[in-house]
Write a protein that holds these residues in place. Structure first.
Motif, PDB file in Angstrom:
ATOM      1  N   ILE A  12       1.533  -4.593   1.339  1.00  0.00           N
ATOM      2  CA  ILE A  12       0.980  -4.845   2.668  1.00  0.00           C
ATOM      3  C   ILE A  12       1.759  -4.068   3.732  1.00  0.00           C
ATOM      4  O   ILE A  12       1.180  -3.370   4.575  1.00  0.00           O
ATOM      5  CB  ILE A  12       1.019  -6.351   2.992  1.00  0.00           C
ATOM      6  CG1 ILE A  12       0.063  -7.121   2.090  1.00  0.00           C
ATOM      7  CG2 ILE A  12       0.674  -6.589   4.464  1.00  0.00           C
ATOM      8  CD1 ILE A  12       0.148  -8.626   2.273  1.00  0.00           C
ATOM      9  N   ILE A  13       3.069  -4.204   3.704  1.00  0.00           N
ATOM     10  CA  ILE A  13       3.880  -3.561   4.749  1.00  0.00           C
ATOM     11  C   ILE A  13       3.850  -2.051   4.599  1.00  0.00           C
ATOM     12  O   ILE A  13       3.807  -1.320   5.602  1.00  0.00           O
ATOM     13  CB  ILE A  13       5.318  -4.115   4.719  1.00  0.00           C
ATOM     14  CG1 ILE A  13       5.293  -5.634   4.969  1.00  0.00           C
ATOM     15  CG2 ILE A  13       6.172  -3.435   5.782  1.00  0.00           C
ATOM     16  CD1 ILE A  13       6.627  -6.310   4.769  1.00  0.00           C
ATOM     17  N   ASP A  14       3.855  -1.546   3.369  1.00  0.00           N
ATOM     18  CA  ASP A  14       3.743  -0.096   3.170  1.00  0.00           C
ATOM     19  C   ASP A  14       2.441   0.433   3.765  1.00  0.00           C
ATOM     20  O   ASP A  14       2.406   1.530   4.350  1.00  0.00           O
ATOM     21  CB  ASP A  14       3.788   0.241   1.679  1.00  0.00           C
ATOM     22  CG  ASP A  14       5.189   0.141   1.087  1.00  0.00           C
ATOM     23  OD1 ASP A  14       6.162   0.147   1.852  1.00  0.00           O
ATOM     24  OD2 ASP A  14       5.293   0.072  -0.155  1.00  0.00           O
ATOM     25  N   HIS A  15       1.372  -0.313   3.603  1.00  0.00           N
ATOM     26  CA  HIS A  15       0.073   0.091   4.160  1.00  0.00           C
ATOM     27  C   HIS A  15       0.171   0.255   5.678  1.00  0.00           C
ATOM     28  O   HIS A  15      -0.250   1.276   6.236  1.00  0.00           O
ATOM     29  CB  HIS A  15      -0.986  -0.950   3.803  1.00  0.00           C
ATOM     30  CG  HIS A  15      -2.266  -0.798   4.569  1.00  0.00           C
ATOM     31  ND1 HIS A  15      -3.237   0.112   4.220  1.00  0.00           N
ATOM     32  CD2 HIS A  15      -2.713  -1.413   5.689  1.00  0.00           C
ATOM     33  CE1 HIS A  15      -4.238   0.041   5.074  1.00  0.00           C
ATOM     34  NE2 HIS A  15      -3.953  -0.891   5.977  1.00  0.00           N
ATOM     35  N   TYR A  16       0.715  -0.756   6.332  1.00  0.00           N
ATOM     36  CA  TYR A  16       0.830  -0.681   7.790  1.00  0.00           C
ATOM     37  C   TYR A  16       1.886   0.336   8.219  1.00  0.00           C
ATOM     38  O   TYR A  16       1.740   0.994   9.261  1.00  0.00           O
ATOM     39  CB  TYR A  16       1.168  -2.059   8.355  1.00  0.00           C
ATOM     40  CG  TYR A  16       0.021  -3.032   8.318  1.00  0.00           C
ATOM     41  CD1 TYR A  16      -1.135  -2.801   9.050  1.00  0.00           C
ATOM     42  CD2 TYR A  16       0.089  -4.191   7.552  1.00  0.00           C
ATOM     43  CE1 TYR A  16      -2.193  -3.689   9.018  1.00  0.00           C
ATOM     44  CE2 TYR A  16      -0.956  -5.088   7.506  1.00  0.00           C
ATOM     45  CZ  TYR A  16      -2.103  -4.831   8.241  1.00  0.00           C
ATOM     46  OH  TYR A  16      -3.157  -5.709   8.205  1.00  0.00           O
ATOM     47  N   ASN A  17       2.941   0.455   7.445  1.00  0.00           N
ATOM     48  CA  ASN A  17       4.045   1.335   7.837  1.00  0.00           C
ATOM     49  C   ASN A  17       3.592   2.793   7.957  1.00  0.00           C
ATOM     50  O   ASN A  17       4.038   3.519   8.847  1.00  0.00           O
ATOM     51  CB  ASN A  17       5.188   1.222   6.826  1.00  0.00           C
ATOM     52  CG  ASN A  17       6.488   1.788   7.346  1.00  0.00           C
ATOM     53  OD1 ASN A  17       6.739   1.802   8.553  1.00  0.00           O
ATOM     54  ND2 ASN A  17       7.337   2.259   6.446  1.00  0.00           N
ATOM     55  N   LYS A  18       2.697   3.213   7.079  1.00  0.00           N
ATOM     56  CA  LYS A  18       2.237   4.606   7.130  1.00  0.00           C
ATOM     57  C   LYS A  18       1.027   4.797   8.049  1.00  0.00           C
ATOM     58  O   LYS A  18       0.531   5.916   8.188  1.00  0.00           O
ATOM     59  CB  LYS A  18       1.904   5.101   5.727  1.00  0.00           C
ATOM     60  CG  LYS A  18       0.726   4.411   5.059  1.00  0.00           C
ATOM     61  CD  LYS A  18       0.558   4.917   3.631  1.00  0.00           C
ATOM     62  CE  LYS A  18      -0.595   4.232   2.910  1.00  0.00           C
ATOM     63  NZ  LYS A  18      -0.710   4.666   1.510  1.00  0.00           N
ATOM     64  N   GLY A  19       0.583   3.696   8.690  1.00  0.00           N
ATOM     65  CA  GLY A  19      -0.574   3.830   9.572  1.00  0.00           C
ATOM     66  C   GLY A  19      -1.794   4.291   8.812  1.00  0.00           C
ATOM     67  O   GLY A  19      -2.448   5.267   9.185  1.00  0.00           O
ATOM     68  N   ASP A  20      -2.111   3.599   7.727  1.00  0.00           N
ATOM     69  CA  ASP A  20      -3.146   4.071   6.815  1.00  0.00           C
ATOM     70  C   ASP A  20      -4.519   4.109   7.478  1.00  0.00           C
ATOM     71  O   ASP A  20      -4.783   3.386   8.423  1.00  0.00           O
ATOM     72  CB  ASP A  20      -3.209   3.173   5.578  1.00  0.00           C
ATOM     73  CG  ASP A  20      -3.796   3.888   4.383  1.00  0.00           C
ATOM     74  OD1 ASP A  20      -4.033   5.104   4.480  1.00  0.00           O
ATOM     75  OD2 ASP A  20      -3.996   3.241   3.345  1.00  0.00           O
ATOM     76  N   GLY A  21      -5.379   4.974   6.971  1.00  0.00           N
ATOM     77  CA  GLY A  21      -6.741   5.089   7.477  1.00  0.00           C
ATOM     78  C   GLY A  21      -7.036   6.451   8.059  1.00  0.00           C
ATOM     79  O   GLY A  21      -7.799   6.581   9.022  1.00  0.00           O
ATOM     80  N   LEU A  22      -6.444   7.510   7.494  1.00  0.00           N
ATOM     81  CA  LEU A  22      -6.585   8.867   8.046  1.00  0.00           C
ATOM     82  C   LEU A  22      -8.039   9.287   8.217  1.00  0.00           C
ATOM     83  O   LEU A  22      -8.384   9.962   9.188  1.00  0.00           O
ATOM     84  CB  LEU A  22      -5.873   9.872   7.130  1.00  0.00           C
ATOM     85  CG  LEU A  22      -4.348   9.894   7.163  1.00  0.00           C
ATOM     86  CD1 LEU A  22      -3.818  10.798   6.066  1.00  0.00           C
ATOM     87  CD2 LEU A  22      -3.861  10.368   8.520  1.00  0.00           C
ATOM     88  N   ASN A  23      -8.889   8.893   7.272  1.00  0.00           N
ATOM     89  CA  ASN A  23     -10.280   9.348   7.308  1.00  0.00           C
ATOM     90  C   ASN A  23     -11.239   8.269   7.796  1.00  0.00           C
ATOM     91  O   ASN A  23     -12.434   8.346   7.525  1.00  0.00           O
ATOM     92  CB  ASN A  23     -10.685   9.820   5.901  1.00  0.00           C
ATOM     93  CG  ASN A  23      -9.842  10.967   5.416  1.00  0.00           C
ATOM     94  OD1 ASN A  23      -9.597  11.917   6.161  1.00  0.00           O
ATOM     95  ND2 ASN A  23      -9.379  10.892   4.177  1.00  0.00           N
ATOM     96  N   ASP A  24     -10.719   7.312   8.506  1.00  0.00           N
ATOM     97  CA  ASP A  24     -11.523   6.186   8.972  1.00  0.00           C
ATOM     98  C   ASP A  24     -11.824   6.350  10.465  1.00  0.00           C
ATOM     99  O   ASP A  24     -10.972   6.099  11.313  1.00  0.00           O
ATOM    100  CB  ASP A  24     -10.750   4.891   8.723  1.00  0.00           C
ATOM    101  CG  ASP A  24     -11.534   3.646   9.108  1.00  0.00           C
ATOM    102  OD1 ASP A  24     -12.597   3.778   9.748  1.00  0.00           O
ATOM    103  OD2 ASP A  24     -11.080   2.539   8.778  1.00  0.00           O
ATOM    104  N   PRO A  25     -13.047   6.756  10.812  1.00  0.00           N
ATOM    105  CA  PRO A  25     -13.361   6.966  12.239  1.00  0.00           C
ATOM    106  C   PRO A  25     -13.333   5.688  13.065  1.00  0.00           C
ATOM    107  O   PRO A  25     -13.233   5.760  14.292  1.00  0.00           O
ATOM    108  CB  PRO A  25     -14.777   7.540  12.192  1.00  0.00           C
ATOM    109  CG  PRO A  25     -14.978   8.016  10.802  1.00  0.00           C
ATOM    110  CD  PRO A  25     -14.157   7.107   9.941  1.00  0.00           C
ATOM    111  N   TRP A  26     -13.431   4.538  12.408  1.00  0.00           N
ATOM    112  CA  TRP A  26     -13.496   3.270  13.136  1.00  0.00           C
ATOM    113  C   TRP A  26     -12.176   2.509  13.082  1.00  0.00           C
ATOM    114  O   TRP A  26     -12.111   1.334  13.431  1.00  0.00           O
ATOM    115  CB  TRP A  26     -14.624   2.405  12.552  1.00  0.00           C
ATOM    116  CG  TRP A  26     -15.948   3.093  12.619  1.00  0.00           C
ATOM    117  CD1 TRP A  26     -16.803   3.173  13.691  1.00  0.00           C
ATOM    118  CD2 TRP A  26     -16.573   3.830  11.567  1.00  0.00           C
ATOM    119  NE1 TRP A  26     -17.910   3.891  13.365  1.00  0.00           N
ATOM    120  CE2 TRP A  26     -17.807   4.324  12.073  1.00  0.00           C
ATOM    121  CE3 TRP A  26     -16.223   4.130  10.252  1.00  0.00           C
ATOM    122  CZ2 TRP A  26     -18.673   5.092  11.301  1.00  0.00           C
ATOM    123  CZ3 TRP A  26     -17.087   4.891   9.481  1.00  0.00           C
ATOM    124  CH2 TRP A  26     -18.293   5.365   9.998  1.00  0.00           C
TER     125      TRP A  26
END
Length: 442
Positions: free
Chosen positions: A358-372
């Motif tokens: 969970i924290i790794d997901h948020y730490n990297k600011g995931d969602g590079l290809n997510d326009p929304w």
């Protein structure tokens, strides 16, 4: 004859209903609480999950828990559904009764097992005939404080939340709530319990009302963190204390897991809002799904939305199924994080296995290809010790009845995290926020 409105939702009535047995809080059997509950067993094709037993962990919680929010609790008990000992007892029995399902194999507890902190331990839930849904089962603990129910907030009351799974074809699969009532209507015990609780024979309205009333007794507090907030400085570790500071500052967890960013929340840990956090969107072709939703859900019928959310890829659209607003595409409700150590796998699709994920997901600011992607998602530059401190804080939110089982869960997650951190990306975590693509026009 109608039921008398005895034991209305005053604080004394709440205490009486929560302490349903002989006027005192029910004790949790230590042997039940320490039992290590591993991953749920695999099921054969067409097989429904095993039916959980009630046990001590299913009992209503006491209002004497440290941190119990008496004023808030009183405010969320509907006057039309007061907490009474008879209604709570009836609701608890119904919660575990598989006769409410179409084939007699699945109960509410099948997805909300008390030994798993009222979740099912699966990435997404499995209902009658082994049908695999699209959503992870959220905990019922503290659901009474939610302003909306389900991951997409498609209903606002626990009564509505109790009714929909009974008729969902991928969950309990009854033809209707009336059909479910018909299967218990001749049961003499139920006839007596409905009469004591509501003054009339078994019926649809009182069935879901009783289940919701039972669910409102599942307030879960008394954690080490609650004792710390109450003034016991030694209740949590220095690591957890630092994690609490990170939660409200550098890690920006309070942007979603607090009522406001300006005031720390020590109770419900949710903003009661919906956010696109970059989960699952890469697996789906969103634009065709949006067009499909606009076509198939044009009437906004709740039963149709409920079916599509559980059984089809339209589930990935989240809150958009309800509002049809582009900003709500792939947005899901912020969950309460109490007892989070016991409620994995995590997120609406159960795609992550550990608190480190969970924290790794948020730490990297995931969602590079997510326009929304939600605007608050950005790289956090958290170090490994800081990640561990955030985990320590989240672990401190474990209620005492799950303490020993939680220790075993933590050890299991630590072992996994030592060899597998699939979301970890240190370079991105310490890099700039990437430029997001613009949303396509529909």
């Amino acid at each position: 004859m109608s039921a008398q409105p005895h034991n209305r939702a005053t604080l004394s009535a709440i205490a009486a209903a929560l302490a349903i047995c002989a006027g005192a809080a029910l004790a949790i059997d230590g042997n039940d609480a320490v039992l290590e509950i591993g991953p749920p067993p695999p099921l054969a094709p067409g097989e429904a999950p095993p039916l959980p037993q009630e046990g001590p962990l299913a009992q209503p919680r006491s209002d004497t828990q440290v941190g119990f929010p008496a004023v808030l609790t009183k405010s969320v008990i509907p006057p039309a559904s007061p907490l009474t000992t008879d209604a709570v007892a009836l609701g608890q029995k119904l919660f575990f009764d598989s006769r409410l399902s179409g084939d007699g194999t699945v109960a509410c507890a099948s997805c909300h097992d008390p030994k798993r902190a009222f979740t099912d331990g699966r990435p997404t839930s499995i209902g009658i005939e082994g049908r695999v849904g699209q959503r992870n089962a959220p905990t019922i603990l503290n659901a009474l404080y939610n302003q909306t129910q389900f991951w997409d907030g498609r209903v606002t009351t626990l009564e509505q939340q109790a009714a929909l799974p009974i008729t969902n074809p991928f969950e309990m699969g009854s033809a209707s709530t009336a059909d479910a009532v018909a299967r218990i209507a001749d049961d003499k015990d139920y006839q007596d319990q409905f009469m004591r609780a509501f003054g009339r024979a078994p019926n649809e309205h009182d069935l879901v009302r009783a289940i919701a009333t039972y669910e409102r007794t599942l307030a879960s507090f008394g954690s080490p963190f609650d004792r710390f907030i109450a003034g016991n400085e030694s209740a949590i570790s220095p690591s957890a204390k630092h994690g609490w500071e990170l939660f409200n500052n550098k890690a920006h967890c309070n942007r979603c897991h607090a009522l406001t960013e300006q005031k720390r929340d020590v109770t419900v840990f949710t903003d009661n809002d919906f956010h696109n956090i970059g989960i699952g969107i890469k697996r789906h072709h969103i634009v065709p799904l949006v067009r499909q939703a606009e076509h198939e859900l044009a009437q906004g019928q709740l039963k149709t939305i409920d079916d599509k959310a559980i059984e089809s890829d339209l589930s990935a659209l989240g809150r958009f199924l309800i509002t049809k607003k582009p900003n709500d595409i792939a947005s899901f409700k912020t969950p309460d994080i109490r007892n989070i150590l016991l409620t994995g796998p995590y997120f609406h699709d159960g795609s992550m296995n550990t608190l480190w994920d969970i924290i790794d997901h948020y730490n990297k600011g995931d969602g590079l290809n997510d326009p929304w992607l939600d605007q608050d998602i950005e790289p956090l530059a958290l170090t490994e010790p800081e990640i561990d401190d955030l985990v320590a804080f989240m672990v401190s939110l474990t209620s005492p009845e799950y303490e020993k089982q939680g220790a075993l869960k933590l050890a299991r997650q630590q072992a996994i995290a030592k060899v597998s951190r699939p979301q970890r990306d240190t370079a991105r975590a310490f890099g700039p926020k990437p430029v997001q693509p613009k949303p396509p026009e529909f």
